[in-house]
Design a protein around this motif. Structure first.
Motif, mmCIF file in Angstrom:
data_model
loop_
_atom_site.group_PDB
_atom_site.id
_atom_site.type_symbol
_atom_site.label_atom_id
_atom_site.label_comp_id
_atom_site.label_asym_id
_atom_site.label_seq_id
_atom_site.Cartn_x
_atom_site.Cartn_y
_atom_site.Cartn_z
ATOM 1 N N ILE A 224 15.359 42.611 -18.339
ATOM 2 C CA ILE A 224 14.732 42.659 -19.657
ATOM 3 C C ILE A 224 13.225 42.797 -19.462
ATOM 4 C CG2 ILE A 224 14.365 41.430 -21.823
ATOM 5 C CD1 ILE A 224 17.005 39.920 -21.181
ATOM 6 N N ALA A 225 12.654 43.817 -20.037
ATOM 7 C CA ALA A 225 11.227 44.078 -19.875
ATOM 8 C C ALA A 225 10.411 43.111 -20.736
ATOM 9 C CB ALA A 225 10.909 45.517 -20.269
ATOM 10 N N ASP A 226 9.207 42.836 -20.290
ATOM 11 C CA ASP A 226 8.322 41.963 -21.064
ATOM 12 C C ASP A 226 8.122 42.504 -22.476
ATOM 13 O OD1 ASP A 226 6.220 39.759 -21.208
ATOM 14 O OD2 ASP A 226 5.017 41.528 -21.662
ATOM 15 N N ALA A 227 8.043 43.808 -22.619
ATOM 16 C CA ALA A 227 7.819 44.405 -23.944
ATOM 17 C C ALA A 227 8.950 44.070 -24.915
ATOM 18 C CB ALA A 227 7.672 45.919 -23.809
ATOM 19 N N GLU A 228 10.168 43.915 -24.404
ATOM 20 C CA GLU A 228 11.287 43.569 -25.285
ATOM 21 C C GLU A 228 11.140 42.162 -25.843
ATOM 22 O OE1 GLU A 228 15.319 45.081 -23.958
ATOM 23 O OE2 GLU A 228 14.196 45.324 -22.091
ATOM 24 N N TRP A 229 10.709 41.237 -24.980
ATOM 25 C CA TRP A 229 10.477 39.876 -25.470
ATOM 26 C C TRP A 229 9.312 39.843 -26.453
ATOM 27 C CZ3 TRP A 229 14.316 36.816 -24.965
ATOM 28 C CH2 TRP A 229 15.112 36.793 -23.808
ATOM 29 N N GLN A 230 8.256 40.587 -26.144
ATOM 30 C CA GLN A 230 7.106 40.579 -27.034
ATOM 31 C C GLN A 230 7.437 41.196 -28.394
ATOM 32 O OE1 GLN A 230 4.774 38.667 -26.152
ATOM 33 N NE2 GLN A 230 5.579 38.499 -24.060
ATOM 34 N N ALA A 231 8.375 42.127 -28.405
ATOM 35 C CA ALA A 231 8.794 42.725 -29.682
ATOM 36 C C ALA A 231 9.528 41.711 -30.555
ATOM 37 C CB ALA A 231 9.681 43.944 -29.423
ATOM 38 N N LEU A 232 10.198 40.739 -29.918
ATOM 39 C CA LEU A 232 10.910 39.708 -30.669
ATOM 40 C C LEU A 232 9.980 38.595 -31.142
ATOM 41 C CD1 LEU A 232 14.063 39.352 -28.384
ATOM 42 C CD2 LEU A 232 14.035 40.249 -30.724
ATOM 43 N N GLY A 233 8.850 38.434 -30.458
ATOM 44 C CA GLY A 233 7.964 37.322 -30.751
ATOM 45 C C GLY A 233 7.512 37.185 -32.193
ATOM 46 N N PRO A 234 7.043 38.280 -32.849
ATOM 47 C CA PRO A 234 6.548 38.141 -34.219
ATOM 48 C C PRO A 234 7.603 37.677 -35.227
ATOM 49 C CG PRO A 234 5.748 40.169 -33.227
ATOM 50 C CD PRO A 234 6.778 39.615 -32.293
ATOM 51 N N ALA A 235 8.887 37.795 -34.874
ATOM 52 C CA ALA A 235 9.936 37.353 -35.790
ATOM 53 C C ALA A 235 10.086 35.839 -35.805
ATOM 54 C CB ALA A 235 11.271 37.997 -35.410
ATOM 55 N N CYS A 236 9.465 35.151 -34.848
ATOM 56 C CA CYS A 236 9.550 33.691 -34.794
ATOM 57 C C CYS A 236 8.389 33.090 -35.573
ATOM 58 C CB CYS A 236 9.525 33.197 -33.349
ATOM 59 S SG CYS A 236 9.551 31.391 -33.221
ATOM 60 N N PHE A 237 8.701 32.310 -36.617
ATOM 61 C CA PHE A 237 7.675 31.656 -37.426
ATOM 62 C C PHE A 237 7.383 30.237 -36.940
ATOM 63 C CE2 PHE A 237 9.760 34.370 -40.915
ATOM 64 C CZ PHE A 237 8.988 35.474 -40.566
ATOM 65 N N ALA A 238 7.988 29.844 -35.810
ATOM 66 C CA ALA A 238 7.808 28.494 -35.257
ATOM 67 C C ALA A 238 8.146 27.424 -36.285
ATOM 68 C CB ALA A 238 6.387 28.317 -34.730
ATOM 69 N N CYS A 239 9.209 27.663 -37.044
ATOM 70 C CA CYS A 239 9.630 26.696 -38.062
ATOM 71 C C CYS A 239 10.459 25.565 -37.466
ATOM 72 C CB CYS A 239 10.421 27.401 -39.159
ATOM 73 S SG CYS A 239 12.044 28.011 -38.639
ATOM 74 N N THR A 240 10.981 25.774 -36.258
ATOM 75 C CA THR A 240 11.828 24.838 -35.501
ATOM 76 C C THR A 240 13.190 24.609 -36.138
ATOM 77 O OG1 THR A 240 11.114 22.685 -36.423
ATOM 78 C CG2 THR A 240 9.735 23.669 -34.691
ATOM 79 N N GLY A 241 13.572 25.463 -37.080
ATOM 80 C CA GLY A 241 14.910 25.318 -37.658
ATOM 81 C C GLY A 241 16.000 25.478 -36.623
ATOM 82 N N CYS A 242 15.840 26.448 -35.732
ATOM 83 C CA CYS A 242 16.881 26.697 -34.732
ATOM 84 C C CYS A 242 16.981 25.554 -33.739
ATOM 85 C CB CYS A 242 16.629 28.023 -34.012
ATOM 86 S SG CYS A 242 15.046 28.125 -33.142
ATOM 87 N N THR A 243 15.829 25.055 -33.262
ATOM 88 C CA THR A 243 15.880 24.003 -32.260
ATOM 89 C C THR A 243 16.340 22.674 -32.859
ATOM 90 O OG1 THR A 243 13.501 23.655 -32.557
ATOM 91 C CG2 THR A 243 14.182 25.045 -30.729
ATOM 92 N N SER A 244 16.075 22.461 -34.142
ATOM 93 C CA SER A 244 16.547 21.238 -34.793
ATOM 94 C C SER A 244 18.061 21.247 -34.954
ATOM 95 C CB SER A 244 15.877 21.066 -36.162
ATOM 96 O OG SER A 244 14.487 20.862 -36.024
ATOM 97 N N LEU A 245 18.624 22.407 -35.265
ATOM 98 C CA LEU A 245 20.066 22.496 -35.500
ATOM 99 C C LEU A 245 20.855 22.798 -34.240
ATOM 100 C CD1 LEU A 245 20.198 24.432 -38.891
ATOM 101 C CD2 LEU A 245 20.641 22.005 -38.507
ATOM 102 N N CYS A 246 20.206 23.348 -33.216
ATOM 103 C CA CYS A 246 20.935 23.676 -31.987
ATOM 104 C C CYS A 246 21.520 22.407 -31.380
ATOM 105 C CB CYS A 246 20.008 24.341 -30.979
ATOM 106 S SG CYS A 246 20.833 24.678 -29.404
ATOM 107 N N PRO A 247 22.835 22.358 -31.151
ATOM 108 C CA PRO A 247 23.439 21.120 -30.661
ATOM 109 C C PRO A 247 23.155 20.833 -29.194
ATOM 110 C CG PRO A 247 25.105 22.839 -30.809
ATOM 111 C CD PRO A 247 23.849 23.406 -31.417
#
Length: 341
Positions: A224-247
């Motif tokens: 996975i190229a760094d550019a692919e991860w960076q393309a996903l970055g702006p979609a994260c609002f750092a709301c922590t919803g996923c980490t709070s619910l992730c079991p």
């Protein structure tokens, strides 16, 4: 099937629930206001075999969002281990059982976690069909549980129930309930296998999952190229919803809260998707960009490098992150992006 009984009908499960309630608080999933929630029940209530898995799993029971570790007054310090009454969770799905097993390994030496965990009996119910948004089958975390339970229940089409015993505590619970079951005959074994195969087949095909997983630990052109991860970055609002619910998420920070001459030390949930999570005291930041933090989070969930410590991949395919995420970095969204084509 070993350590298995076939119960004559669902009434036997009600007898088991009633026996558990004599010694423990029984928590089951109930539908409330359009949502499913875990709550304490009177076992005279019918068991809801088809209750959808709650958006919030059972992580917070074992690993609370905020937990006091110790208190101090002047120079006197006192550890504050929790007092926990016996509990039975009845109706856990395979993905959540797999997640508890991850937490068990991560917190194996943590006395606060172990104090709670020791008081809990886990009774699973195998899924007979795919749940909306779930993909446990792609992560070997369902739809039928293979381990991690004290007891596991599978209703058969003829009304009988297969009861699998996964621990000494589960065996003691069965004995205390005085259940009359029989070893599985050929018909029960076939019915169980057919039910598991049908449940597995009910999940939509998602070939992009395997492609994405193959790339996570790959080197060279498939990596996975760094550019692919960076393309996903702006979609994260750092709301922590996923980490709070992730079991399976286990990130926390420890805070000392002073009050006069005393105070307390508390452990609170943290999130590796927050900008300050990994920033060092020197000011250096190993993950300064949003894409770096998305890569760190999903690498911990998807890379086989962590399986020696956790016993499995860090994702159990429950789909909660996809429901919670207001952007597009839930598991299926990320796997779809990384496994496209």
């Amino acid at each position: 099937m070993t350590d298995t009984l076939v119960l004559p009908g669902r009434a036997a499960v009600d007898a088991l629930r009633a026996a558990l309630a004599r010694e423990r608080t029984v928590l089951e999933v109930r539908r409330c206001g359009g949502e499913s929630v875990w709550r304490a029940v009177d076992t005279a209530e019918p068991f809801d075999w088809d209750a959808p898995a709650p958006l919030a799993g059972v992580k917070a029971f074992f690993f609370p969002a905020r937990e006091r570790l110790l208190t101090w007054e002047a120079e006197a310090v006192a550890e504050t281990l929790p007092a926990v009454a016996p509990v039975a969770f009845v109706g856990l799905r395979a993905c959540d059982l797999a997640a508890v097993a991850v937490q068990d390994r991560f917190f194996a030496d943590d006395p606060w976690y172990r104090r709670r965990r020791a008081q809990v009996l886990l009774v699973g119910v195998n899924c007979l069909r795919a749940c909306p948004g779930g993909f446990c089958v792609d992560f070997d975390a369902g739809p039928f549980a293979r381990r991690g339970f004290d007891l596991a229940l599978t209703p058969l089409p003829d009304g009988r129930v297969v009861l699998e015993i996964g621990s000494a505590a589960g065996r003691s619970a069965v004995a205390a309930a005085g259940l009359s079951g029989s070893p599985p005959d050929a018909g029960a074994r076939v019915a169980f296998a057919v039910a598991e195969a049908a449940a597995t087949a009910s999940f939509p095909s998602r070939p992009f999952v395997a492609r994405a997983l193959a790339r996570v630990d790959a080197h060279g052109p498939r990596a996975i190229a760094d550019a692919e991860w960076q393309a996903l970055g702006p979609a994260c609002f750092a709301c922590t919803g996923c980490t709070s619910l992730c079991p399976t998420c286990t990130c926390f920070t420890v805070v000392d809260e002073a009050r006069g001459t005393g105070g307390e030390r508390v452990r609170v949930w943290d999130s590796c998707l927050l900008e300050g999570f990994q920033r060092e005291a020197s000011g250096h930041h190993p993950a300064p960009r949003p894409g770096d933090r998305v890569r760190r989070f999903w690498s911990h969930k998807l890379s086989a490098a962590f399986t020696p410590d956790l016993g499995r991949l860090g994702c159990v395919g429950c789909g909660r992150c996809d429901v919670a995420c207001p952007g597009a970095i839930g598991a299926l969204a990320v796997l779809g992006a990384l496994g496209a084509g």
